[in-house]
Enzyme design. Structure first.
Site, PDB file in Angstrom:
ATOM      1  CG  ASN A   1      -1.192  12.817  26.563  1.00 16.74           C
ATOM      2  OD1 ASN A   1      -0.220  13.269  26.405  1.00 16.74           O
ATOM      3  ND2 ASN A   1      -2.431  13.516  26.640  1.00 16.74           N
TER       4      ASN A   1
ATOM      5  N   GLY B   1       3.594  19.105  27.283  1.00 21.39           N
ATOM      6  CA  GLY B   1       3.923  18.487  28.624  1.00 21.39           C
ATOM      7  C   GLY B   1       3.710  19.269  29.730  1.00 21.39           C
ATOM      8  CB  SER B   2       4.459  19.182  33.289  1.00 18.51           C
ATOM      9  OG  SER B   2       5.999  19.176  33.295  1.00 18.51           O
TER      10      SER B   2
ATOM     11  CD  GLU C   1      -1.184  21.121  25.004  1.00 20.28           C
ATOM     12  OE1 GLU C   1      -1.651  21.218  25.966  1.00 20.28           O
ATOM     13  OE2 GLU C   1      -1.171  19.938  24.264  1.00 20.28           O
ATOM     14  CG  LEU C   2       2.820  24.522  29.083  1.00 22.05           C
ATOM     15  CD1 LEU C   2       3.453  25.673  29.691  1.00 22.05           C
ATOM     16  CD2 LEU C   2       3.951  23.507  28.526  1.00 22.05           C
TER      17      LEU C   2
ATOM     18  CB  CYS D   1      -3.391  18.668  28.331  1.00 22.34           C
ATOM     19  SG  CYS D   1      -3.731  18.437  26.756  1.00 22.34           S
TER      20      CYS D   1
ATOM     21  CD  GLU E   1      -2.363  18.471  33.685  1.00 20.91           C
ATOM     22  OE1 GLU E   1      -3.052  18.029  32.638  1.00 20.91           O
ATOM     23  OE2 GLU E   1      -1.348  18.679  33.778  1.00 20.91           O
TER      24      GLU E   1
END
Length: 516
Positions: free
Chosen positions: A171, A246-247, A268-269, A303, A402
């Site tokens: 993204n 990501g996830s 960074e999730l 996110c 999410e």
């Protein structure tokens, strides 16, 4: 125009033919048509990229060069990105599906900002510190002894961690790569960038610009590949650190892998951010702001998307009515058109996931106040209407997981304590915000929400300050001084306080003398 078809990877300063014959087609989210191709890496391709980075770090002078030289190259790359801004705008719209507005104000300009910012930070950062102390008073006047004297003098040197593997989310692929790679380069690391599968082209386009900026071979390497290639990169014995966005599911596996190999990681999730509207908020500014921090940016594929609206029960119906009215005015369409507000989702598979979550929310008792489906006039591409769900309770899936799409869950609360409880009732802790006429009280409330970034009467991420999450939203921080420090390891070189540290050592970098 930037290239859109590649047959190799940018490795060791050149475009190297791929060892794999597998080709990945890049599909435009807004048309469903192929717009480019990249090869998909084999394990041998990953090995070659890591070896190039390892050699550049351990066998050349890259890590010990004056930081000013590394900063100058970063600034040169920022200038190249800026020069090609219009080309990047068009490419990002095509491969990501972001709107022209988002491409022009963020996706195509933030990369240059990150490279310039970290160059400036590196020029002034104290990579070397002289620390002196007399700790005797803390030990009842003792002078200490053996290997731990209480009167001390040390040179603390912050050295680069080594070879860094970076894996960026789709993204914000181009800004995200700069956000990770720029501080790593300023720190003296070398990097292997593994591009996101759906939209690799903008990062691939950096290859030629990296050459023009003067980076030595092997310092920055770019590869593409599927899950197997990513796993091989993360587990590679010559990788010293992993930075991933990501996830949470994938981040958990990466964290486990790094833990087994005793190597640092920045993860960074996911997020499930709550926007709290207090009863004194100015609705004339709050309602449009809520849309601008939820469904509008990247069509909710963010996110930090404020995907839970916590509304006071007394104002619930009034605010929902205004949200529905303003959602109806958001143009869904071709992201190249300057007045388009909502673009497509990244893939058909992801669109089906988002639609399935909306259906399950309705089955669980939520009501669709607006949207909820595929726009009738967008038969091509992967569009979803901006969607407002009411009747949501905090325990529903739509309030806990999410979505990563233009979907907002509205939750009514009874009083402020109830709102705080609901906001914290999440396994995520990335971001949040509050809208109130009392800014001071907004700051007080912010301290009670367990998230890494919180805003009052808006939402924004500060590139000059730490960014990251609590709980399942990750570990480590990016942005600002803290982001740079994530790629550095402190080393202590001690000497008896009676001995003067040679000026030739002290003068090689900025020095901070600390005396207790």
């Amino acid at each position: 125009m930037l290239p859109r078809n590649y047959t190799g990877f940018f490795v060791n300063g050149e475009w190297q033919p791929a060892g794999s014959t597998e080709i990945h087609e890049v599909i435009s989210p807004s048309t469903g048509k192929t717009i480019g191709t990249v090869p998909s890496a084999s394990t041998a391709d990953i090995d070659a990229a890591v070896e190039a980075a390892r050699y550049a770090f351990y066998e050349t002078d890259w890590a010990t060069r004056p930081v000013a030289e590394r900063a100058e190259m970063c600034e040169a790359l920022a200038a190249e990105i800026h020069e090609h801004k219009d080309d990047f705008v068009d490419l990002l719209i095509d491969e990501l599906g972001c709107t022209r507005t988002l491409a022009e104000v963020y996706q195509a300009v933030a990369p240059a900002l990150h490279w310039n910012y970290n160059a400036a930070l590196g020029r002034t950062y104290p990579f070397t510190e002289v620390r002196t102390a007399d700790l005797g008073p803390f030990a009842g006047g003792s002078s200490g002894g053996m290997i731990m004297p209480y009167k001390t003098q040390s040179l603390v040197v912050k050295e680069p961690v080594g070879v860094v593997a970076t894996l960026v989310a789709y993204n914000f692929s181009l800004p995200g790569s700069a956000q990770k790679v720029a501080p790593a380069i300023v720190a003296g690391c070398t990097v292997v960038i593994k591009v996101p599968e759906p939209n690799p082209l903008a990062i691939f386009a950096l290859g030629e610009l990296v050459k023009k900026a003067g980076f030595p071979p092997g310092v920055i390497n770019i590869v593409a590949g599927g899950p197997a290639a990513s796993e091989h990169l993360v587990q590679h014995p010559d990788v010293d650190m992993v930075s991933f966005t990501g996830s949470t599911a994938v981040g958990s596996r990466i964290g486990e892998s790094c833990g087994k190999r005793i190597r640092p990681s920045v993860l960074e999730l996911g997020g499930k951010s709550a926007a709290i509207v207090l009863s004194d908020a100015d609705l004339s500014t709050t309602v449009p702001a809520l849309l601008n921090i939820s469904v509008i940016p990247s069509s909710g594929q963010s996110c930090v998307c404020q995907s839970r609206f916590l509304l006071p029960r007394s104002l619930h119906d009034r605010i929902v009515a205004q949200l529905v009215e303003q959602m109806a005015e958001l143009k869904i369409g071709d992201p190249h058109e300057p007045d388009t507000v909502i673009g497509p989702l990244i893939t058909e598979k992801h669109r089906e996931r988002v639609l399935a979550m909306i259906r399950r929310a309705v089955d669980a008792g939520a009501h669709i106040a607006f949207g909820g489906g595929i726009p009738a006039d967008r038969p091509d591409g992967w569009f979803v209407e901006p969607t407002l769900l009411t009747g949501v309770t905090p325990d529903m899936e739509i309030a806990q997981e999410e979505v990563f799409g233009p979907v907002v869950a509205v939750i009514a609360y009874e009083d402020e304590e109830d709102a705080i409880r609901i906001a914290n009732d999440s396994r995520y802790g990335l971001a949040g915000c509050v809208f109130t006429a009392d800014v001071a009280h907004g700051f007080e409330l912010a301290r009670r929400i367990r998230v890494g970034t919180f805003s009052v009467n808006s939402f924004s991420a500060d590139f000059n300050s730490p960014f990251g999450g609590f709980k399942d939203s990750g570990i480590g921080r990016e942005h600002g001084r803290t982001g740079l420090e994530g790629y550095l390891i402190p080393k202590t070189i001690s000497v008896d306080p009676s001995i003067e540290i040679p000026r030739s050592i002290v003068d090689t970098a900025a020095v901070v003398t600390t005396t207790i």
